[in-house]
Write an enzyme that holds these catalytic residues in place. Structure first.
Site, mmCIF file in Angstrom:
data_model
loop_
_atom_site.group_PDB
_atom_site.id
_atom_site.type_symbol
_atom_site.label_atom_id
_atom_site.label_comp_id
_atom_site.label_asym_id
_atom_site.label_seq_id
_atom_site.Cartn_x
_atom_site.Cartn_y
_atom_site.Cartn_z
ATOM 1 C CB SER A 94 17.607 -12.178 15.052
ATOM 2 O OG SER A 94 16.623 -11.543 13.940
ATOM 3 C CB SER A 135 13.787 -10.739 15.431
ATOM 4 O OG SER A 135 14.480 -12.035 15.799
ATOM 5 C CE LYS A 148 13.795 -13.968 19.290
ATOM 6 N NZ LYS A 148 14.824 -13.827 17.977
#
Lengths: 476, 95, 483
Positions: free
Chosen positions: C175, C151, C76
């Site tokens: 998330s 997210s 990420k």
């Protein structure tokens, strides 16, 4: 109309650690810009703070030294504001729960002792520095200092004059060095004071609006700044004006204070507990461990000096005003078999005066404690008089050698031979018939004049006690 | 607690985010909506409840006072917007 | 190949049936083909990636391979990785090449894993749909007209489209779990403090936690073995012994008490999702588990509490983005203050600014007690609900998200609608508990996740519970069309 000035201090003390409060970057002073600014110091995205054990120990030491409560649990908070020398956009400090609670510090103003109450002391990080040299109209930011551990010490508004404020600041300055938590270097910013000043009508118990004088880094400037600020506030009020809360800077060149432009708008610091740090726990064992390693504190030492050396409270307080002076006194007294009072007089008198004159620290005194003790021994055993000793001391200070060598070389040995003194006295009496007559008509002062003549005739070397005795005898 | 346009501008200034009048109007509407959502908390009785800052009841770990970082200025300043002589440059700071 | 588990891939690598370079190239080729549509990756660096693959092959050849050596993992874009552009989905960090490594990145490097690239995300992890990224929206491989969740939407879409075998994510209010649910994969948010936050660009420090996203619970366990562990650089990292998260895999679930919170099956839950979740629970019953009804009475307060605490922390965490030391600086400004205001107005997107403003407001003078302090107190009530619940059950189950993947733009007009996406996930972050989402079936051709919430440090147990279902079902192995 009588006015009273009310003063409180916030003092930022840089703690003597090797590394920063929340990172492993060096705290050494004077490095090239930003070479001691690590990932945490420059607040890269994702970095985190971890608290330095030594900074906590320093806070505990200070708490013990001012007889304060040391919080078993204290909390770090974020103080949020934007400034280029504050890389995270917040300063990690302590807000609601500081590590050190209420304490006290005794100060000496003239021969009066006064207790100044300390509200709290908390750990926080220092900011970086703005360099204002002109970089094409820009400022430069150096973050080497960002993250240096500070102990902010907040006093109660207990001081009533610039002299008291300076006495408090000096006492605090000495104390933090005494317990080894700060190098005390004011030029390098290791010890900085913010002074809150307000004035009120004498007798009023309501505080006036205060103005804060920021970043005073010398005691002389502090004195000047407070005196100027006090005068300014009184004049403003007497002219029918009002004092508005403000942060001001002292300009040493003009001797005036002026409001800071950057602090004009009201701040809203939005304090909240720092989620990156957990509550700081300090146990009784932690405190005991620090206490065991703590040097004897000035107040304790002062009481001991009164007891063990028979010093007056004033002398003991003066001698223990600095640890170096106390150490020097103790070392001298240990090698001297006479009364410690004599040692104290010399340390506070001739030694202190010379050091002061030359701006030297006592540790750098050209006359060591052993040398001073040797000199005092010669007073004690009657080899020289106290007066001659002052000349010998001056020669020692100038590097002319040990006391005995100077005494011998300059022939300063006191004359204690009764026959020799009698001869001098006879000559003086013969040459000063008028004074003798005056004495005999009851003027005691004339006696002192005759003693003086005898001492002068002996070039100061005659034993004054013997001169007195023989003179009395001869004058009947 | 209702929000007005001057609150929005004050907050934007505190947060150092430039906002024009049109955006402030939008922000006012959206922030008011969020505050409406948050308002539900006020009905809860929290007397005697200790605030919770961390999920674990642990205390701060301490680091030994050792210098572990070396000078990496050149690397760190390679991503800086403006530097000169090892300093980060910003518009003039007025004290 | 693309549907193989991490264990199977490791076995192929160990047996030299494939090299890390070959495996990595296969995934890079898939990224080249699929990413233009999905937009799961924001930064790729083939040269770096392949250099790591070659190093891994050497390590394997020397017989020094660890379980993930040679396996490509997507990161990420929130974890600082030395030499890699680290944008956090923001214009603010568009050109930010991280000069240091996050703890987790170091751990993957140490394990010999290959860094495949950086995955897209909601800007500064603020969002539930991946629509707030400065680098464009990520599309859900199951339906490219729909969001992947957020997210960690880039990581979720990358795994779902098999552009990588596994990826990292972070979870502040859901998330990891919500995008895992919407993209049909497995995702774990560990107990707060289990994975170091060092180098994870902070959103809300007291809630942020890194975790793995992968096809199966077993893969999550192998990822956790790399990611979890004490890090002295994070004060909130918990000093615990290293553990083997795969140790419980295969244990019987007989006697397991599963708590179903009444509040999770109430108004607001899509009926299709509810059905899938009930079916999964029925499977657990067959495996010998008992079902207990429980209550989390303060759950509905978790959204208001979260939308005070998280923005408050974020408003402060994001103050460092000021255009001075790194990141974006506005090209024109009148003075220092103007530089700050323009830099931050231009560098941050709308949602980030919204949250910064809410956070600034709730901390400001006169409001702190009514908002921040109040929220912290209710946070304790929410955490206590779980303490009470775990007296009656071993794990809690329910839906991960109230619905399936929604269409782009469906919830962007009203931030509050978007915030309700996290109704079942946020309380877990507030309490600091571990939470997991595993694929449990489909509603209208879209994946549905089952959420499993465990007690503190019960990750290994939860992973076995997920694994047990995945031994009975193949939801986790289903592939979107076109993939």
């Amino acid at each position: 109309m009588q006015w009273e000035v009310v003063i409180g201090l916030e003092t930022h003390v840089q703690l003597q650690t090797h590394s920063k409060i929340f990172s492993g970057a060096s705290t050494a002073f004077g490095a090239a810009p930003n070479t001691q600014a690590c990932v945490v110091s420059i607040a890269l995205p994702g970095v985190l703070p971890v608290l330095n054990r030594e900074a906590v120990r320093c806070a505990i030491k200070f708490g013990l030294a001012i007889d304060a409560e040391i919080a078993p649990r204290s909390v770090f908070a974020r103080k949020n504001y934007f400034y280029p020398d504050l890389p995270k956009g917040y300063q990690i400090s302590q807000y609601e729960l500081p590590v050190v609670g209420k304490g006290r510090l005794a100060i000496q103003v003239g021969d009066q002792e006064k207790i100044i109450n300390i509200t709290r002391a908390h750990l926080e990080e220092d900011a970086g520095k703005s360099v204002h040299e002109d970089f094409h109209g820009m400022s430069g930011i150096d973050l080497n200092r960002a993250g240096t551990p500070l102990l902010e010490i907040v006093s109660e508004p207990d001081m009533r004059s610039a002299a008291e404020a300076v006495a408090y600041a000096k006492k605090l300055h000495e104390l933090v060095q005494w317990i080894g938590i700060c190098d005390g270097n004011m030029q390098e910013g290791s010890f900085r004071c913010d002074v809150n000043v307000s004035v009120r009508r004498a007798g009023s118990d309501k505080l006036g609006t205060r103005r804060e004088i920021k970043n005073l880094n010398s005691f002389r400037f502090m004195q000047q700044a407070i005196e100027y600020e006090t005068r300014w506030q009184i004049e403003t009020l007497e002219d029918g004006g009002e004092i508005h809360q403000a942060t001001v800077l002292f300009d040493p060149d003009s001797g005036e204070t002026r409001a800071m432009r950057s602090k004009e708008e009201a701040n809203d610091y939005r304090y909240f507990p720092d989620p990156d740090l957990l509550p700081l726990a300090i146990s009784a064992d932690d405190i005991a461990e620090v206490k065991a390693a703590l040097p004897e504190l000035p107040e304790v030492m002062k009481a001991r000096f009164e007891r063990e050396y028979g010093l007056s409270a004033y002398d003991a307080a003066t001698i223990t005003a600095s640890r170096a002076m106390a150490d020097y006194f103790v070392a001298t007294a240990a090698k001297f078999s006479g009364e410690a009072k004599l040692v104290a007089n010399w340390v506070m008198g001739s030694v202190a005066a010379k050091l002061n004159e030359e701006g030297r620290a006592i540790a750098d005194s050209p006359v060591t404690s052993a040398q001073l003790a040797a000199l005092l021994t010669r007073i004690h055993d009657g080899t020289i008089s106290g007066k001659i000793a002052k000349d010998v001391f001056a020669a020692m200070w100038a590097g002319e050698g040990e006391a005995d060598a100077i005494i011998d070389r300059q022939g300063l040995r006191q004359v204690s031979d009764a026959g020799a003194i009698e001869k001098i006295v006879d000559e003086v009496l013969a040459a000063n018939a008028v004074m003798v007559a005056e004495y005999k008509s009851g003027k005691e002062k004339a006696f002192n004049g005759l003693v003086g003549q005898c001492m002068k005739a002996s070039k100061g070397k005659a034993n004054p006690a013997q001169v007195n005795e023989i003179l009395r005898k001869k004058l009947g | 607690m209702s929000l007005n346009l001057s609150d929005v501008k004050r907050i934007a200034h505190l947060a150092r985010v430039q906002i024009d009048d049109a955006d402030a109007e939008i922000a006012l509407r959206q922030l008011s909506g969020i505050l409406g959502l948050i308002e539900e908390m006020q009905s809860v009785n929290t007397d005697g409840i200790a605030p919770m800052s961390h999920s674990q009841d642990v205390t701060q770990r301490l680091r030994d006072d050792v210098v572990t970082e070396t000078d990496q200025r050149a690397l760190f300043q390679s991503v800086a917007p403006a530097v000169e002589g090892g300093l980060y440059l910003v518009p003039k700071v007025i004290e | 190949m693309i549907n193989k588990s991490l264990k199977e891939l490791a076995a192929l690598l160990a047996a030299k049936q494939i090299s890390s370079v070959e495996l990595t190239r296969e995934f890079l080729a898939r990224i080249a083909r699929l990413n233009p549509t999905i937009n799961a990756f924001v930064t790729l660096d083939e040269e770096r990636t392949l250099a790591q693959a070659r190093a891994a092959d050497e390590r394997i050849a020397k017989g020094e391979a660890a379980p993930l050596t040679g396996i490509p993992i997507a990161q990420k874009d929130i974890f600082a990785a030395h030499g890699w552009r680290t944008t956090c989905g923001s214009r603010m960090l568009e050109n930010f090449i991280a000069p240091y490594d996050a703890h987790i990145v170091q751990e993957f490097d140490r394990a010999g894993a290959v860094n495949l690239g950086r995955t897209n995300m909601d800007e500064f992890a603020m969002g539930s749909s991946n629509e707030t990224s400065h680098y464009g929206k990520v599309r859900n491989p199951w339906d490219v007209e729909r969001v992947p969740g957020g997210s960690s939407g880039g990581s979720a879409a990358a795994v779902a489209a098999r552009m990588c075998p596994a990826a990292t994510g972070t979870d502040t209010g859901g998330s990891i779990r919500q995008p895992a649910s919407l993209c049909g994969l497995s995702g774990l948010k560990p107990t707060y403090g289990v994975c170091s936050r060092y180098g994870l660009v902070a959103f809300a420090s007291s809630l942020d936690q890194a975790g793995p996203m992968a096809k199966s619970a077993e893969d999550l366990a192998l990822m956790m073995n790399v990611m979890a562990g004490f890090d002295p650089r994070d004060s909130t990292s918990l000093p615990r012994e290293k553990e083997d998260y795969a140790r419980d895999l295969g244990k019987s679930l007989a006697g397991l008490r599963i708590g179903l919170p009444r509040e999770y099956f109430a108004e607001g839950l899509d009926s299709g999702v509810a059905q899938v979740v009930q079916n999964a629970i029925a499977e657990y019953r067959k495996l010998g588990a008992q079902i207990v009804e429980i209550s989390l009475p303060n759950n509905k307060l978790s959204i208001p509490v979260y939308y005070v605490l998280a923005p408050a922390e974020a408003s402060s965490n994001l103050a460092r983005f000021d255009g001075v030391r790194y990141g974006y600086r506005a090209p024109e400004y009148a003075d220092l203050n103007d530089m700050y205001c323009k830099t931050r107005a231009q560098g941050f997107g709308a949602e980030v600014k919204r949250r910064i403003m809410i956070g600034t407001y709730v901390l400001s003078a006169g409001y702190y007690d009514a908002y921040y302090l109040k929220a912290q107190k209710i946070r304790r009530l929410i955490a206590q609900d779980f303490v009470e619940a775990f007296k009656h059950c071993d794990v809690i189950m329910g839906p991960t998200a109230p619905g399936t993947a929604f269409k782009f733009g469906e919830k962007t007009a009203d931030p509050v609608q978007m915030y309700l996406e996290d109704l079942y996930t946020i309380a877990v972050n507030l309490a600091g508990l571990p939470g997991m989402s595993i694929p449990a079936g489909f509603a209208g051709n879209l994946p549905v996740g089952l959420q499993i919430i465990g007690n503190y440090f019960d990750e290994a147990k939860m992973l076995n519970i997920g694994h047990a279902l995945q031994q009975q079902t193949d939801w986790h192995l289903r592939l979107p069309e076109g993939v």
